[in-house]
Scaffold this active site. Sequence first.
Site, PDB file in Angstrom:
ATOM      1  N   SER A 154     -47.637 -10.882 -15.168  1.00 11.93           N
ATOM      2  CA  SER A 154     -46.591 -11.015 -16.190  1.00 11.93           C
ATOM      3  C   SER A 154     -46.616 -12.464 -16.644  1.00 11.93           C
ATOM      4  CB  SER A 154     -45.233 -10.690 -15.553  1.00 11.93           C
ATOM      5  OG  SER A 154     -44.162 -11.127 -16.362  1.00 11.93           O
ATOM      6  N   TYR A 167     -38.972 -11.426  -8.778  1.00 13.85           N
ATOM      7  CA  TYR A 167     -40.034 -10.885  -9.645  1.00 13.85           C
ATOM      8  C   TYR A 167     -41.065 -11.983  -9.943  1.00 13.85           C
ATOM      9  CZ  TYR A 167     -41.939  -8.380 -13.772  1.00 13.85           C
ATOM     10  OH  TYR A 167     -42.754  -7.741 -14.687  1.00 13.85           O
TER      11      TYR A 167
HETATM   12  N1  LIG Z   1     -42.516  -3.955 -19.733  1.00 15.70           N
HETATM   13  C1  LIG Z   1     -42.623  -5.266 -19.689  1.00 15.70           C
HETATM   14  O1  LIG Z   1     -41.981  -5.968 -20.456  1.00 15.70           O
HETATM   15  C2  LIG Z   1     -43.570  -5.931 -18.713  1.00 15.70           C
HETATM   16  C3  LIG Z   1     -43.899  -7.299 -18.928  1.00 15.70           C
HETATM   17  C4  LIG Z   1     -44.753  -7.933 -18.039  1.00 15.70           C
HETATM   18  C5  LIG Z   1     -45.275  -7.241 -16.971  1.00 15.70           C
HETATM   19  N2  LIG Z   1     -44.945  -5.930 -16.766  1.00 15.70           N
HETATM   20  C6  LIG Z   1     -45.508  -5.254 -15.606  1.00 15.70           C
HETATM   21  O2  LIG Z   1     -46.281  -4.151 -16.036  1.00 15.70           O
HETATM   22  C7  LIG Z   1     -46.292  -3.160 -15.025  1.00 15.70           C
HETATM   23  C8  LIG Z   1     -45.934  -1.817 -15.640  1.00 15.70           C
HETATM   24  O3  LIG Z   1     -44.625  -1.912 -16.182  1.00 15.70           O
HETATM   25  P1  LIG Z   1     -44.090  -0.945 -17.335  1.00 15.70           P
HETATM   26  O4  LIG Z   1     -43.467  -1.819 -18.363  1.00 15.70           O
HETATM   27  O5  LIG Z   1     -45.119   0.039 -17.721  1.00 15.70           O
HETATM   28  O6  LIG Z   1     -42.881  -0.255 -16.533  1.00 15.70           O
HETATM   29  P2  LIG Z   1     -42.454   1.282 -16.387  1.00 15.70           P
HETATM   30  O7  LIG Z   1     -41.185   1.240 -15.607  1.00 15.70           O
HETATM   31  O8  LIG Z   1     -42.458   1.956 -17.692  1.00 15.70           O
HETATM   32  O9  LIG Z   1     -43.636   1.898 -15.500  1.00 15.70           O
HETATM   33  C9  LIG Z   1     -43.836   1.488 -14.189  1.00 15.70           C
HETATM   34  C10 LIG Z   1     -44.429   2.671 -13.424  1.00 15.70           C
HETATM   35  O10 LIG Z   1     -44.668   2.246 -12.071  1.00 15.70           O
HETATM   36  C11 LIG Z   1     -44.232   3.270 -11.218  1.00 15.70           C
HETATM   37  N3  LIG Z   1     -43.860   2.749  -9.905  1.00 15.70           N
HETATM   38  C12 LIG Z   1     -42.841   1.922  -9.608  1.00 15.70           C
HETATM   39  N4  LIG Z   1     -42.788   1.698  -8.294  1.00 15.70           N
HETATM   40  C13 LIG Z   1     -43.808   2.402  -7.738  1.00 15.70           C
HETATM   41  C14 LIG Z   1     -44.270   2.569  -6.416  1.00 15.70           C
HETATM   42  N5  LIG Z   1     -43.644   1.990  -5.388  1.00 15.70           N
HETATM   43  N6  LIG Z   1     -45.362   3.335  -6.200  1.00 15.70           N
HETATM   44  C15 LIG Z   1     -45.996   3.942  -7.238  1.00 15.70           C
HETATM   45  N7  LIG Z   1     -45.582   3.835  -8.528  1.00 15.70           N
HETATM   46  C16 LIG Z   1     -44.499   3.068  -8.762  1.00 15.70           C
HETATM   47  C17 LIG Z   1     -43.033   3.886 -11.911  1.00 15.70           C
HETATM   48  O11 LIG Z   1     -42.728   5.185 -11.413  1.00 15.70           O
HETATM   49  C18 LIG Z   1     -43.465   3.856 -13.361  1.00 15.70           C
HETATM   50  O12 LIG Z   1     -44.120   5.032 -13.756  1.00 15.70           O
HETATM   51  C19 LIG Z   1     -45.321  -3.639 -13.943  1.00 15.70           C
HETATM   52  O13 LIG Z   1     -46.038  -4.228 -12.877  1.00 15.70           O
HETATM   53  C20 LIG Z   1     -44.494  -4.666 -14.656  1.00 15.70           C
HETATM   54  O14 LIG Z   1     -43.961  -5.637 -13.775  1.00 15.70           O
HETATM   55  C21 LIG Z   1     -44.117  -5.262 -17.622  1.00 15.70           C
END
Ligand SMILES: NC(=O)c1ccc[n+]([C@@H]2O[C@H](COP(=O)([O-])OP(=O)(O)OC[C@H]3O[C@@H](n4cnc5c(N)ncnc54)[C@H](O)[C@@H]3O)[C@@H](O)[C@H]2O)c1
Length: 275
Positions: A154, A167
């Site tokens: 991130s 985080y």
């Molecule tokens: N959305 C943002 O703004 C953003 C920005 C920077 C980084 N990220 C990172 O990107 C990644 C994906 O995020 P996203 O935005 O798609 O979020 P999201 O919540 O839409 O998807 C995350 C997925 O991970 C799964 N998950 C969570 N905990 C889990 C576990 N213990 N075991 C297996 N699966 C698990 C959830 O069920 C979900 O389907 C994350 O690591 C997040 O930190 C997101």
Amino acid sequence: MGRVSGKVAVVTGAARGIGRAQAIRLAEEGADIIAVDLCGPVDTVVTPPASRDDLDETVRAVEATGARIVATVVDVRDGSALRAAVDAGVGELGGLDIVCATAGISSSAFALELTEQQWQTMIDVNLTGVWQTCKAATPHLIAGDGGAMILTSSIAGLRGLVGVAHYVAAKHGVVGLMRSLAKELAPHHVRVNTVHPTNVDTPMIQNDMVRKVFRPDRENPTREEFAEAATSMNILPIPWVDPVDIANATLFLASDEARYITAVTLPVDAGSTQR
Ligand SMILES: NC(=O)c1ccc[n+]([C@@H]2O[C@H](COP(=O)([O-])OP(=O)(O)OC[C@H]3O[C@@H](n4cnc5c(N)ncnc54)[C@H](O)[C@@H]3O)[C@@H](O)[C@H]2O)c1
């Protein structure tokens, strides 16, 4: 020929958001997919959880490209269950070349007000879960011709942010893990890189809790009011990027176009880290 034709990729967090976009984008370019997701709630997380229906939707979308997919409900904190899912997927699809460690959670509180449970769950999922994923996948990469790991960090893995110290710590930890793995696995032709998104238009941010953090001046902020505040984080005049933007960066790092790129922290951040 697709850009990752004939390869197999494991994607964690594949039920929705960035993980789903990575699974679909890699499949469009010729990869078969091992999809993993918890499909349920995580303690301390108040944003709505993904469901089995979400994972089934990913399966449908990947199959629509003509690719094969093996999808399993697994918690990335459970090393032995994760290893079993990866091993079974590799058995069915015939190898492993690409690893997308994407599963993650978010929650928020000021650093000194975080509960021990909030802190520990964050580290367990967003850092230890990434390590477990790499650990489960590595023997298969080494047994083949090497491969590429793309760990989703991130902008919070490159700078501090207010209200999410746990985080930020976990996402910086992913960078340290990536740098060490890149050195340890280079002799086996395994490349390891991180991607660093700014806000991405997924359920992780598109919920009431995050909107209120960005717009404390509004009781029930709308998507548009959230967008105004989110735009101020980036230097490009946009509020957030789309999941496919992270998937495109992932695809590049996974492909042979990036064959000599390893140990790199790649921002996909609309310039946010330069602000
Ligand atoms: N959305 C943002 O703004 C953003 C920005 C920077 C980084 N990220 C990172 O990107 C990644 C994906 O995020 P996203 O935005 O798609 O979020 P999201 O919540 O839409 O998807 C995350 C997925 O991970 C799964 N998950 C969570 N905990 C889990 C576990 N213990 N075991 C297996 N699966 C698990 C959830 O069920 C979900 O389907 C994350 O690591 C997040 O930190 C997101």
